[in-house]
Design an enzyme around this catalytic site. Structure first.
Site, mmCIF file in Angstrom:
data_model
loop_
_atom_site.group_PDB
_atom_site.id
_atom_site.type_symbol
_atom_site.label_atom_id
_atom_site.label_comp_id
_atom_site.label_asym_id
_atom_site.label_seq_id
_atom_site.Cartn_x
_atom_site.Cartn_y
_atom_site.Cartn_z
ATOM 1 C CG HIS A 1 -9.971 1.210 0.369
ATOM 2 N ND1 HIS A 1 -11.084 1.723 0.985
ATOM 3 C CD2 HIS A 1 -9.229 0.663 1.370
ATOM 4 C CE1 HIS A 1 -11.023 1.506 2.292
ATOM 5 N NE2 HIS A 1 -9.897 0.879 2.553
ATOM 6 C CE1 TYR B 1 -15.854 1.038 2.436
ATOM 7 C CE2 TYR B 1 -15.629 -0.034 0.301
ATOM 8 C CZ TYR B 1 -15.238 0.933 1.206
ATOM 9 O OH TYR B 1 -14.225 1.788 0.888
ATOM 10 C CD GLU C 1 -12.926 2.763 -1.928
ATOM 11 O OE1 GLU C 1 -13.398 1.621 -1.964
ATOM 12 O OE2 GLU C 1 -12.507 3.301 -0.875
ATOM 13 C CE1 TYR D 1 8.081 -3.094 -1.958
ATOM 14 C CE2 TYR D 1 6.398 -4.490 -2.940
ATOM 15 C CZ TYR D 1 7.344 -4.252 -1.956
ATOM 16 O OH TYR D 1 7.532 -5.176 -0.962
ATOM 17 N N GLY E 1 13.093 5.638 0.739
ATOM 18 C CA GLY E 1 12.142 6.718 0.418
ATOM 19 C C GLY E 1 12.540 7.514 -0.821
ATOM 20 C CB THR F 1 11.498 4.332 -4.815
ATOM 21 O OG1 THR F 1 10.581 4.451 -3.727
ATOM 22 C CG2 THR F 1 12.537 3.281 -4.497
ATOM 23 N N GLY G 1 3.826 3.090 4.521
ATOM 24 C CA GLY G 1 3.088 2.168 5.377
ATOM 25 C C GLY G 1 1.693 2.722 5.494
HETATM 26 C C1 LIG Z 1 2.744 4.028 -0.921
HETATM 27 C C2 LIG Z 1 3.856 3.081 -0.579
HETATM 28 C C3 LIG Z 1 4.975 3.029 -1.373
HETATM 29 C C4 LIG Z 1 6.026 2.172 -1.056
HETATM 30 N N1 LIG Z 1 7.135 2.132 -1.848
HETATM 31 C C5 LIG Z 1 8.149 1.306 -1.556
HETATM 32 C C6 LIG Z 1 9.330 1.255 -2.374
HETATM 33 O O1 LIG Z 1 9.436 1.958 -3.398
HETATM 34 N N2 LIG Z 1 10.328 0.399 -2.033
HETATM 35 C C7 LIG Z 1 10.232 -0.393 -0.917
HETATM 36 O O2 LIG Z 1 11.182 -1.166 -0.659
HETATM 37 N N3 LIG Z 1 9.154 -0.354 -0.108
HETATM 38 C C8 LIG Z 1 8.106 0.451 -0.411
HETATM 39 N N4 LIG Z 1 6.987 0.466 0.391
HETATM 40 C C9 LIG Z 1 6.904 -0.471 1.526
HETATM 41 C C10 LIG Z 1 6.384 -1.833 1.042
HETATM 42 O O3 LIG Z 1 5.028 -1.723 0.644
HETATM 43 C C11 LIG Z 1 6.431 -2.920 2.127
HETATM 44 O O4 LIG Z 1 5.815 -2.422 3.281
HETATM 45 C C12 LIG Z 1 7.851 -3.356 2.444
HETATM 46 O O5 LIG Z 1 8.452 -3.931 1.279
HETATM 47 C C13 LIG Z 1 7.837 -4.390 3.576
HETATM 48 O O6 LIG Z 1 7.014 -5.471 3.177
HETATM 49 P P1 LIG Z 1 7.393 -6.945 3.637
HETATM 50 O O7 LIG Z 1 6.300 -7.842 3.193
HETATM 51 O O8 LIG Z 1 8.760 -7.289 3.205
HETATM 52 O O9 LIG Z 1 7.402 -6.792 5.207
HETATM 53 P P2 LIG Z 1 6.238 -7.229 6.205
HETATM 54 O O10 LIG Z 1 6.205 -8.694 6.301
HETATM 55 O O11 LIG Z 1 5.001 -6.514 5.820
HETATM 56 O O12 LIG Z 1 6.807 -6.634 7.553
HETATM 57 C C14 LIG Z 1 6.896 -5.213 7.727
HETATM 58 C C15 LIG Z 1 7.968 -4.899 8.768
HETATM 59 O O13 LIG Z 1 7.594 -5.454 10.011
HETATM 60 C C16 LIG Z 1 8.632 -6.276 10.533
HETATM 61 N N5 LIG Z 1 7.979 -7.440 11.221
HETATM 62 C C17 LIG Z 1 7.460 -8.535 10.666
HETATM 63 N N6 LIG Z 1 6.946 -9.361 11.609
HETATM 64 C C18 LIG Z 1 7.133 -8.741 12.805
HETATM 65 C C19 LIG Z 1 6.809 -9.052 14.147
HETATM 66 N N7 LIG Z 1 6.207 -10.189 14.474
HETATM 67 N N8 LIG Z 1 7.155 -8.156 15.101
HETATM 68 C C20 LIG Z 1 7.779 -7.003 14.797
HETATM 69 N N9 LIG Z 1 8.125 -6.657 13.531
HETATM 70 C C21 LIG Z 1 7.799 -7.496 12.549
HETATM 71 C C22 LIG Z 1 9.447 -6.700 9.321
HETATM 72 O O14 LIG Z 1 10.803 -6.980 9.650
HETATM 73 C C23 LIG Z 1 9.338 -5.492 8.419
HETATM 74 O O15 LIG Z 1 10.330 -4.545 8.715
HETATM 75 C C24 LIG Z 1 5.936 1.338 0.083
HETATM 76 C C25 LIG Z 1 4.780 1.374 0.883
HETATM 77 C C26 LIG Z 1 3.757 2.237 0.564
HETATM 78 C C27 LIG Z 1 2.532 2.253 1.430
HETATM 79 C C1 HEM Z 2 -15.675 2.805 6.149
HETATM 80 C C2 HEM Z 2 -14.879 1.787 6.015
HETATM 81 C C3 HEM Z 2 -13.386 1.853 5.921
HETATM 82 C C4 HEM Z 2 -12.509 2.763 6.450
HETATM 83 C C5 HEM Z 2 -12.803 3.991 7.291
HETATM 84 C C6 HEM Z 2 -11.176 2.355 6.052
HETATM 85 C C7 HEM Z 2 -10.003 3.046 6.359
HETATM 86 C C8 HEM Z 2 -8.751 2.692 5.932
HETATM 87 C C9 HEM Z 2 -7.540 3.453 6.163
HETATM 88 C C10 HEM Z 2 -7.437 4.766 6.923
HETATM 89 C C11 HEM Z 2 -6.523 2.798 5.577
HETATM 90 C C12 HEM Z 2 -5.045 3.216 5.530
HETATM 91 C C13 HEM Z 2 -4.822 4.006 4.283
HETATM 92 C C14 HEM Z 2 -3.364 4.238 3.964
HETATM 93 O O1 HEM Z 2 -2.565 3.323 4.096
HETATM 94 O O2 HEM Z 2 -3.019 5.349 3.542
HETATM 95 C C15 HEM Z 2 -7.077 1.611 4.967
HETATM 96 C C16 HEM Z 2 -6.330 0.672 4.308
HETATM 97 C C17 HEM Z 2 -6.825 -0.556 3.957
HETATM 98 N N1 HEM Z 2 -8.143 -0.941 3.929
HETATM 99 FE FE1 HEM Z 2 -9.714 0.148 4.551
HETATM 100 N N2 HEM Z 2 -11.279 1.204 5.315
HETATM 101 C C18 HEM Z 2 -12.597 0.866 5.215
HETATM 102 C C19 HEM Z 2 -13.117 -0.229 4.539
HETATM 103 C C20 HEM Z 2 -12.362 -1.267 4.052
HETATM 104 C C21 HEM Z 2 -12.902 -2.481 3.466
HETATM 105 C C22 HEM Z 2 -14.370 -2.760 3.221
HETATM 106 C C23 HEM Z 2 -11.837 -3.271 3.139
HETATM 107 C C24 HEM Z 2 -11.853 -4.650 2.530
HETATM 108 C C25 HEM Z 2 -12.125 -5.724 3.193
HETATM 109 C C26 HEM Z 2 -10.621 -2.550 3.516
HETATM 110 C C27 HEM Z 2 -9.337 -3.003 3.340
HETATM 111 C C28 HEM Z 2 -8.205 -2.246 3.528
HETATM 112 C C29 HEM Z 2 -6.865 -2.744 3.303
HETATM 113 C C30 HEM Z 2 -6.496 -4.145 2.836
HETATM 114 C C31 HEM Z 2 -5.999 -1.671 3.552
HETATM 115 C C32 HEM Z 2 -4.476 -1.657 3.461
HETATM 116 C C33 HEM Z 2 -3.953 -2.045 4.801
HETATM 117 C C34 HEM Z 2 -3.112 -3.245 4.785
HETATM 118 O O3 HEM Z 2 -2.558 -3.557 3.724
HETATM 119 O O4 HEM Z 2 -3.014 -3.870 5.833
HETATM 120 N N3 HEM Z 2 -10.990 -1.345 4.052
HETATM 121 N N4 HEM Z 2 -8.436 1.585 5.183
#
Ligand SMILES: Cc1cc2nc3c(=O)[nH]c(=O)nc-3n(C[C@H](O)[C@H](O)[C@H](O)COP(=O)(O)OP(=O)(O)OC[C@H]3O[C@@H](n4cnc5c(N)ncnc54)[C@H](O)[C@@H]3O)c2cc1C
Ligand code: HEM
Length: 404
Positions: A84, A94, A136, A207, A276, A278, A395
């Site tokens: 967050h 929130y 936070e 990333y 994975g 990285t 993810g």
């Molecule tokens: C803590 C953390 C660390 C990370 N570190 C790295 C890293 O070091 N290097 C790295 O490359 N990535 C890393 N990632 C992953 C990265 O954040 C992104 O999720 C990744 O780059 C994909 O993002 P994108 O916008 O390209 O794909 P998105 O647009 O978010 O799509 C995600 C996946 O869904 C698929 N998709 C899209 N639309 C659809 C649909 N309609 N139906 C079905 N499937 C669909 C896409 O093909 C893709 O495979 C990390 C993620 C986390 C949470």
């Molecule tokens: C009690 C309230 C909330 C709970 C229980 C909650 C829970 C979670 C959890 C479990 C995740 C995934 C964490 C991970 O990826 O490791 C997440 C991600 C996230 N949360 Fe929350 N959350 C809360 C409130 C909020 C609020 C207020 C916002 C802002 C509008 C927010 C925005 C997001 C976003 C943007 C992500 C990343 C997911 C993505 O990129 O799609 N959350 N939260």
């Protein structure tokens, strides 16, 4: 919250479990209809896959189930807080989430959602949200107090863009203001924000930092995510590969994340699948810079030589450092791969002589969810203790292996 309300929350857990993803899917749809600005904050790719819905539903359920002793959720809350704060989530948001969540409970459960049940859930959400916001706020304060760090989005310039495999490219990010950066903890990630003209939205992705901590730059290494249908290709990863060049700017949030080297003196085993690897590049470089280098065993798997990132660099490090041993698996090997000592198949700890590893070794896993689950279960079956295993899923964190 009263004791009667706590009992009411517990009594509604089975109903919520039943409604689970239905409820949170309804919630997100509702929230984006009324508060479209939040589309800039959430990952629209995850909304497609349903992963984020599951992550939120799981937390709510876990909270409901532990309402009498929520402290057991502290590690999970800490993980979410890292995510967050990296996304710059603010207290006012929130209130928006709470409003749509309660309205969704009422709409999805219909008559089953009596005023008393809704009041109990309002109190529970308020309690959880207050706890999370407090956690936070402390993290934002700490960021603001750390030398060279920042809160909010800071502009960085891509000084170098270098392909490290057929589908992974590294970006070297330097502050555009010419300043310094705080040293991250090896294993941490940054959030990167870009405006995508095609969908007219900002989108944020995480990333892992793939370089060792330093005060000048962060390196990230991004895999191009492709799908069989081009309109489903990953949005940000492809944009970074195709449209972001050297000297272009991106916005990033300060390093965050709890997947870090726990103890720089302990022997460590890294287990990675695909991109994975990285966070381990950062962890390994850090360990190799130490005077006393602990034993490091790295088991890595990828499809084939063309997608084996940082291969030459890692072979060189292995030659230079006795403490480092690699075991690499490709799904399919050629005769040339075999001559280089590459193994065929998937990374498998049964091939690693784990019984001979030091008892205090730490195990770090990173890769797709299914990969982590398999390796985690194999490690447990081999007698490794849960407290010696750490993992990061690329993810929304939907795995909760440590409680399963
Ligand atoms: C803590 C953390 C660390 C990370 N570190 C790295 C890293 O070091 N290097 C790295 O490359 N990535 C890393 N990632 C992953 C990265 O954040 C992104 O999720 C990744 O780059 C994909 O993002 P994108 O916008 O390209 O794909 P998105 O647009 O978010 O799509 C995600 C996946 O869904 C698929 N998709 C899209 N639309 C659809 C649909 N309609 N139906 C079905 N499937 C669909 C896409 O093909 C893709 O495979 C990390 C993620 C986390 C949470
Ligand atoms: C009690 C309230 C909330 C709970 C229980 C909650 C829970 C979670 C959890 C479990 C995740 C995934 C964490 C991970 O990826 O490791 C997440 C991600 C996230 N949360 Fe929350 N959350 C809360 C409130 C909020 C609020 C207020 C916002 C802002 C509008 C927010 C925005 C997001 C976003 C943007 C992500 C990343 C997911 C993505 O990129 O799609 N959350 N939260």
């Amino acid at each position: 919250m009263t004791t009667a309300q706590q009992h009411m929350i517990l009594a509604t857990v089975p109903v919520l479990r039943e409604a689970n993803v239905l409820l949170t899917t309804h919630f997100y749809k509702r929230m984006f209809q009324h508060n479209e600005e939040l589309k800039h904050v959430f990952n629209m790719g995850n909304q497609q896959s349903g992963k984020q819905q599951t992550a939120l539903a799981m937390t709510l359920l876990a909270y409901a189930e532990n309402i009498e002793n929520p402290a057991v959720l502290l590690p999970a809350i800490n993980n979410i807080a890292h995510k967050h704060t990296s996304l710059q989530i603010q207290p006012a948001q929130y209130a928006i989430v709470g409003h749509h969540l309660l309205a969704s409970i009422a709409e999805v459960l219909g008559q089953a959602a009596t005023p008393a049940i809704l009041d109990a859930w309002a109190a529970a959400y308020h309690q959880l949200a207050t706890w999370m916001q407090g956690h936070e706020a402390a993290m934002y304060e700490q960021q603001a107090a750390t030398p060279h760090s920042w809160t909010g989005w800071r502009t960085f310039t891509v000084r170098k863009k270098i392909a490290v495999s057929a589908e992974i490219t590294s970006f070297y990010l330097y502050p555009a203001d010419g300043g310094k950066v705080p040293r991250h903890q090896p294993g941490q990630f940054i959030s990167l924000r870009l405006f995508l003209p095609e969908i007219a939205l900002f989108q944020i992705r995480q990333y892992s930092i793939s370089s060792a901590p330093n005060n000048d730059y962060y390196r990230i290494s991004v895999k191009r995510e492709t799908a069989s249908q081009p309109d489903r290709n990953g949005m940000i990863s492809n944009y970074l590969h195709d449209a972001v060049s050297e000297n272009d700017n991106v916005e990033i949030a300060a390093p965050a994340g709890t997947f870090i080297l726990q103890d720089t003196t302990r022997p460590a085993m890294f287990i990675s699948g695909g991109v994975g690897l990285t966070p381990f590049m950062s962890m390994l470089e850090t360990l190799l810079q130490q005077e006393e280098i602990p034993q490091v065993i790295w088991m890595h798997g990828c499809r084939e030589a063309a997608v084996h990132a940082f291969k030459a660099e890692l072979i060189q490090w292995e030659k230079e450092h006795e403490s480092l041993t690699q075991k690499v698996f490709y799904n399919k090997v050629t005769a040339a791969d075999i001559r280089e000592g590459i193994h065929e198949g998937y990374p498998d700890i049964h091939q690693m002589n784990i019984a001979q590893h030091p008892a205090h070794m730490h195990y770090y896993l990173c890769g797709p969810g299914v990969f982590i689950t398999k390796q985690y279960q194999d490690l447990l079956a081999a007698g490794i203790s849960r407290d010696h295993i750490f993992y990061e899923e690329f993810g929304p964190q939907v795995l909760s292996l440590s409680t399963s």
